[in-house]
Design a protein around this motif. Structure first.
Motif, PDB file in Angstrom:
ATOM      1  N   LEU A   1       0.822  -1.207   0.000  1.00 53.41           N
ATOM      2  CA  LEU A   1       0.000   0.000   0.000  1.00 53.41           C
ATOM      3  C   LEU A   1       0.860   1.262   0.000  1.00 53.41           C
ATOM      4  CD1 LEU A   1      -2.756  -1.115   2.546  1.00 53.41           C
ATOM      5  CD2 LEU A   1      -3.019  -0.833   0.071  1.00 53.41           C
ATOM      6  N   GLN A   2       1.984   1.228   0.703  1.00 60.61           N
ATOM      7  CA  GLN A   2       2.868   2.395   0.704  1.00 60.61           C
ATOM      8  C   GLN A   2       3.468   2.623  -0.683  1.00 60.61           C
ATOM      9  OE1 GLN A   2       5.498   1.492   4.040  1.00 60.61           O
ATOM     10  NE2 GLN A   2       4.377   2.909   5.348  1.00 60.61           N
ATOM     11  N   ALA A   3       3.714   1.554  -1.425  1.00 57.34           N
ATOM     12  CA  ALA A   3       4.181   1.713  -2.799  1.00 57.34           C
ATOM     13  C   ALA A   3       3.105   2.393  -3.644  1.00 57.34           C
ATOM     14  CB  ALA A   3       4.552   0.355  -3.392  1.00 57.34           C
ATOM     15  N   GLU A   4       1.842   2.057  -3.383  1.00 58.94           N
ATOM     16  CA  GLU A   4       0.744   2.708  -4.105  1.00 58.94           C
ATOM     17  C   GLU A   4       0.624   4.176  -3.697  1.00 58.94           C
ATOM     18  OE1 GLU A   4      -1.219   1.442  -6.618  1.00 58.94           O
ATOM     19  OE2 GLU A   4       0.284  -0.156  -6.514  1.00 58.94           O
ATOM     20  N   LEU A   5       0.893   4.466  -2.431  1.00 56.19           N
ATOM     21  CA  LEU A   5       0.860   5.859  -1.979  1.00 56.19           C
ATOM     22  C   LEU A   5       1.906   6.702  -2.703  1.00 56.19           C
ATOM     23  CD1 LEU A   5       0.339   5.467   1.883  1.00 56.19           C
ATOM     24  CD2 LEU A   5      -1.245   6.548   0.284  1.00 56.19           C
ATOM     25  N   VAL A   6       3.056   6.110  -2.998  1.00 53.55           N
ATOM     26  CA  VAL A   6       4.077   6.832  -3.759  1.00 53.55           C
ATOM     27  C   VAL A   6       3.558   7.146  -5.157  1.00 53.55           C
ATOM     28  CG1 VAL A   6       6.385   6.684  -4.765  1.00 53.55           C
ATOM     29  CG2 VAL A   6       5.987   5.877  -2.433  1.00 53.55           C
ATOM     30  N   LYS A   7       2.854   6.198  -5.762  1.00 60.12           N
ATOM     31  CA  LYS A   7       2.256   6.448  -7.081  1.00 60.12           C
ATOM     32  C   LYS A   7       1.207   7.556  -6.991  1.00 60.12           C
ATOM     33  CE  LYS A   7       2.799   1.613  -8.509  1.00 60.12           C
ATOM     34  NZ  LYS A   7       2.068   0.378  -8.922  1.00 60.12           N
ATOM     35  N   LEU A   8       0.406   7.506  -5.924  1.00 61.57           N
ATOM     36  CA  LEU A   8      -0.596   8.540  -5.714  1.00 61.57           C
ATOM     37  C   LEU A   8       0.063   9.907  -5.572  1.00 61.57           C
ATOM     38  CD1 LEU A   8      -3.507   9.510  -5.028  1.00 61.57           C
ATOM     39  CD2 LEU A   8      -2.993   8.955  -2.639  1.00 61.57           C
ATOM     40  N   GLN A   9       1.135   9.962  -4.801  1.00 62.02           N
ATOM     41  CA  GLN A   9       1.860  11.208  -4.609  1.00 62.02           C
ATOM     42  C   GLN A   9       2.351  11.766  -5.943  1.00 62.02           C
ATOM     43  OE1 GLN A   9       5.534  12.013  -1.746  1.00 62.02           O
ATOM     44  NE2 GLN A   9       6.163  10.843  -3.528  1.00 62.02           N
ATOM     45  N   ASP A  10       2.934  10.913  -6.777  1.00 61.43           N
ATOM     46  CA  ASP A  10       3.433  11.361  -8.080  1.00 61.43           C
ATOM     47  C   ASP A  10       2.300  11.895  -8.944  1.00 61.43           C
ATOM     48  OD1 ASP A  10       5.931  10.594  -7.268  1.00 61.43           O
ATOM     49  OD2 ASP A  10       5.956   8.719  -8.406  1.00 61.43           O
ATOM     50  N   TRP A  11       1.148  11.223  -8.875  1.00 62.37           N
ATOM     51  CA  TRP A  11      -0.020  11.643  -9.669  1.00 62.37           C
ATOM     52  C   TRP A  11      -0.540  12.997  -9.187  1.00 62.37           C
ATOM     53  CZ3 TRP A  11      -5.147  12.415  -8.131  1.00 62.37           C
ATOM     54  CH2 TRP A  11      -6.064  12.606  -9.165  1.00 62.37           C
ATOM     55  N   VAL A  12      -0.612  13.174  -7.873  1.00 63.45           N
ATOM     56  CA  VAL A  12      -1.064  14.450  -7.313  1.00 63.45           C
ATOM     57  C   VAL A  12      -0.148  15.579  -7.762  1.00 63.45           C
ATOM     58  CG1 VAL A  12      -1.265  15.764  -5.152  1.00 63.45           C
ATOM     59  CG2 VAL A  12      -2.279  13.483  -5.320  1.00 63.45           C
ATOM     60  N   ALA A  13       1.160  15.352  -7.687  1.00 62.73           N
ATOM     61  CA  ALA A  13       2.119  16.378  -8.086  1.00 62.73           C
ATOM     62  C   ALA A  13       2.021  16.678  -9.579  1.00 62.73           C
ATOM     63  CB  ALA A  13       3.533  15.924  -7.732  1.00 62.73           C
ATOM     64  N   ALA A  14       1.826  15.629 -10.396  1.00 72.24           N
ATOM     65  CA  ALA A  14       1.799  15.809 -11.843  1.00 72.24           C
ATOM     66  C   ALA A  14       0.519  16.490 -12.319  1.00 72.24           C
ATOM     67  CB  ALA A  14       1.959  14.459 -12.537  1.00 72.24           C
ATOM     68  N   THR A  15      -0.594  16.224 -11.650  1.00 73.86           N
ATOM     69  CA  THR A  15      -1.882  16.756 -12.093  1.00 73.86           C
ATOM     70  C   THR A  15      -2.271  18.051 -11.389  1.00 73.86           C
ATOM     71  OG1 THR A  15      -3.077  15.427 -10.449  1.00 73.86           O
ATOM     72  CG2 THR A  15      -2.729  14.444 -12.633  1.00 73.86           C
TER      73      THR A  15
ATOM     74  N   ILE B   1      -1.445   8.096  10.238  1.00 78.80           N
ATOM     75  CA  ILE B   1      -0.779   9.236   9.586  1.00 78.80           C
ATOM     76  C   ILE B   1       0.704   8.937   9.396  1.00 78.80           C
ATOM     77  CG2 ILE B   1      -0.079  11.644   9.924  1.00 78.80           C
ATOM     78  CD1 ILE B   1      -2.807  12.078  11.303  1.00 78.80           C
ATOM     79  N   LYS B   2       1.320   8.324  10.400  1.00 82.36           N
ATOM     80  CA  LYS B   2       2.740   7.987  10.308  1.00 82.36           C
ATOM     81  C   LYS B   2       2.996   7.028   9.154  1.00 82.36           C
ATOM     82  CE  LYS B   2       4.810   7.152  14.195  1.00 82.36           C
ATOM     83  NZ  LYS B   2       5.261   6.440  15.438  1.00 82.36           N
ATOM     84  N   ARG B   3       2.122   6.026   8.979  1.00 82.59           N
ATOM     85  CA  ARG B   3       2.305   5.061   7.880  1.00 82.59           C
ATOM     86  C   ARG B   3       2.078   5.699   6.513  1.00 82.59           C
ATOM     87  NH1 ARG B   3       2.234   3.639  13.004  1.00 82.59           N
ATOM     88  NH2 ARG B   3       3.195   1.624  13.330  1.00 82.59           N
ATOM     89  N   ILE B   4       1.164   6.646   6.444  1.00 81.57           N
ATOM     90  CA  ILE B   4       0.902   7.312   5.164  1.00 81.57           C
ATOM     91  C   ILE B   4       2.094   8.161   4.745  1.00 81.57           C
ATOM     92  CG2 ILE B   4      -0.523   9.055   4.012  1.00 81.57           C
ATOM     93  CD1 ILE B   4      -2.890   8.022   5.670  1.00 81.57           C
ATOM     94  N   THR B   5       2.647   8.905   5.680  1.00 80.88           N
ATOM     95  CA  THR B   5       3.709   9.861   5.343  1.00 80.88           C
ATOM     96  C   THR B   5       5.096   9.235   5.340  1.00 80.88           C
ATOM     97  OG1 THR B   5       3.946  10.515   7.680  1.00 80.88           O
ATOM     98  CG2 THR B   5       2.387  11.765   6.323  1.00 80.88           C
ATOM     99  N   GLN B   6       5.227   8.036   5.867  1.00 78.22           N
ATOM    100  CA  GLN B   6       6.537   7.431   6.126  1.00 78.22           C
ATOM    101  C   GLN B   6       7.462   7.430   4.913  1.00 78.22           C
ATOM    102  OE1 GLN B   6       6.197   3.651   8.034  1.00 78.22           O
ATOM    103  NE2 GLN B   6       8.342   3.101   7.771  1.00 78.22           N
ATOM    104  N   ARG B   7       6.924   7.156   3.727  1.00 77.40           N
ATOM    105  CA  ARG B   7       7.767   7.041   2.533  1.00 77.40           C
ATOM    106  C   ARG B   7       7.434   8.098   1.481  1.00 77.40           C
ATOM    107  NH1 ARG B   7      10.194   2.248   3.765  1.00 77.40           N
ATOM    108  NH2 ARG B   7       8.988   0.987   5.220  1.00 77.40           N
ATOM    109  N   LEU B   8       6.730   9.135   1.889  1.00 72.94           N
ATOM    110  CA  LEU B   8       6.346  10.177   0.946  1.00 72.94           C
ATOM    111  C   LEU B   8       7.214  11.419   1.104  1.00 72.94           C
ATOM    112  CD1 LEU B   8       2.437   9.924   1.023  1.00 72.94           C
ATOM    113  CD2 LEU B   8       4.089   8.693  -0.406  1.00 72.94           C
ATOM    114  N   ASN B   9       7.138  12.269   0.105  1.00 71.97           N
ATOM    115  CA  ASN B   9       7.885  13.523   0.095  1.00 71.97           C
ATOM    116  C   ASN B   9       7.158  14.535   0.978  1.00 71.97           C
ATOM    117  OD1 ASN B   9       9.107  15.979  -0.486  1.00 71.97           O
ATOM    118  ND2 ASN B   9       9.235  15.611  -2.679  1.00 71.97           N
ATOM    119  N   PRO B  10       7.778  15.024   2.056  1.00 74.45           N
ATOM    120  CA  PRO B  10       7.088  15.968   2.950  1.00 74.45           C
ATOM    121  C   PRO B  10       6.748  17.293   2.275  1.00 74.45           C
ATOM    122  CG  PRO B  10       9.414  15.802   3.525  1.00 74.45           C
ATOM    123  CD  PRO B  10       9.149  14.726   2.513  1.00 74.45           C
ATOM    124  N   ARG B  11       7.337  17.579   1.132  1.00 76.82           N
ATOM    125  CA  ARG B  11       6.992  18.796   0.408  1.00 76.82           C
ATOM    126  C   ARG B  11       5.681  18.633  -0.359  1.00 76.82           C
ATOM    127  NH1 ARG B  11      12.557  18.332  -0.059  1.00 76.82           N
ATOM    128  NH2 ARG B  11      13.744  20.138   0.710  1.00 76.82           N
TER     129      ARG B  11
END
Length: 305
Positions: free
Chosen positions: A62-76, A96-106
């Motif tokens: 799921l965290q790998a999918e969150l990274v994809k979601l993050q990229d999509w949010v940034a791109a769109t 919240i900790k699990r969601i943000t753990q591997r994402l870009n804080p920016r």
């Protein structure tokens, strides 16, 4: 020791084991190393070990999918607000900790506002939250939000009846305005039982690493359980709107709650994998006229370990 006491001790032990898993999750930066991770623990059944292994596998997926979601949010340029509410010790911070753990804080950041100061108490109630709203390509996770007024402020008497009623007139309109402006609003309520909250509070009392989580307000919330229940029921009834509905997360089982919440969050946006450009690492340049200057030994941190 009675059967009830033994069961309580075992449940506190399981809660401690869950805390151990939290630290293990932070250490497992690479999923490859998961297969070699030490998941053995005292008094742990094979069924419990298998469940923990399943949990870790799903969490990493799921965290790998969150990274994809993050990229999509940034791109769109998508804008997302996710609100996490619930009783004290319901597990909001863990999710919240699990969601943000591997994402870009920016791109994905947490807004956890302290109690309002004297100046903020004189502002329009929603004003101090507005500055934390996302710009294009951002996700903001509110660890508690403007719904403080419908919960703790109501129960503890920190707002007047007029302010309370005005909140219910304004909150739905405020959220509709956010949605019309292009901000997606997702709201989660983490639900735990009376018994489970009592258990988690006991765990915090006896764990020196968690005692800081227990504030006088938390202890008072335990005493006023029924008042919080009534406030929650009114809040959900009066602010559950089509533009920003509430979603209830059953959170007695922390691990299931985390997986279920993250899975559900991923389903709320039509994200797709954004292809990243191939990265070529440039050759490092060398200059004959450059020589590295020595650093004085007294500037180094002592090599204790």
């Amino acid at each position: 020791m009675s059967f009830i006491d033994a069961e309580l001790v075992q449940r506190i032990h399981n809660d401690f084991l869950d805390s151990y898993d939290e630290e293990l999750e932070l250490e497992l930066e690479d999923r490859i190393y998961f297969q070699d991770a030490d998941l053995d623990a005292p008094n742990q059944t094979q069924e419990a070990k298998a469940y923990r292994q399943f949990y870790f596998r799903e969490l990493f997926r799921l965290q790998a999918e969150l990274v994809k979601l993050q990229d999509w949010v940034a791109a769109t340029g998508h804008k997302v607000v996710v609100i996490f509410e619930g009783r004290d010790a319901a597990g909001k911070g863990g999710v919240i900790k699990r969601i943000t753990q591997r994402l870009n804080p920016r791109i994905c950041r947490v807004a956890a506002l302290p109690a309002p100061n004297e100046r903020e108490r004189t502002q329009w109630y929603f004003q101090r939250y507005v500055s934390h709203l996302p710009a294009a390509g951002e996700i903001v996770l509110f660890d508690r939000s403007w719904y403080n007024r419908a919960g703790v402020e109501r129960v503890m008497g920190f707002c007047t009846d007029e302010q309370y009623e005005e909140f219910f007139r304004s909150a739905p309109e405020f959220e509709k305005m956010l949605v019309r402006s292009g901000i997606q609003v997702i709201k989660y309520w983490f639900s735990i039982s009376d018994e489970e909250q009592n258990l988690r509070f006991l765990g915090r009392i006896h764990d020196p690493l968690k005692q800081w989580k227990l504030s006088p307000m938390d202890l008072e919330s335990r005493r006023r359980w029924e008042h919080y229940t009534k406030a929650k029921e009114i809040m959900l009834e009066r602010t559950h709107i089509p533009e920003a509905p509430w979603w209830i997360v059953e959170a007695v089982d922390k691990k299931k709650a985390r997986l279920n919440c993250i899975h559900h969050l991923l389903q709320q946006m039509p994200y797709e994998e954004i292809k990243r450009p191939v990265i070529d690492l440039p050759e490092r340049e060398y200059h004959k006229d450059y020589s590295r200057r020595p650093v004085p030994k007294e500037m180094f941190v002592p090599d204790i370990y």
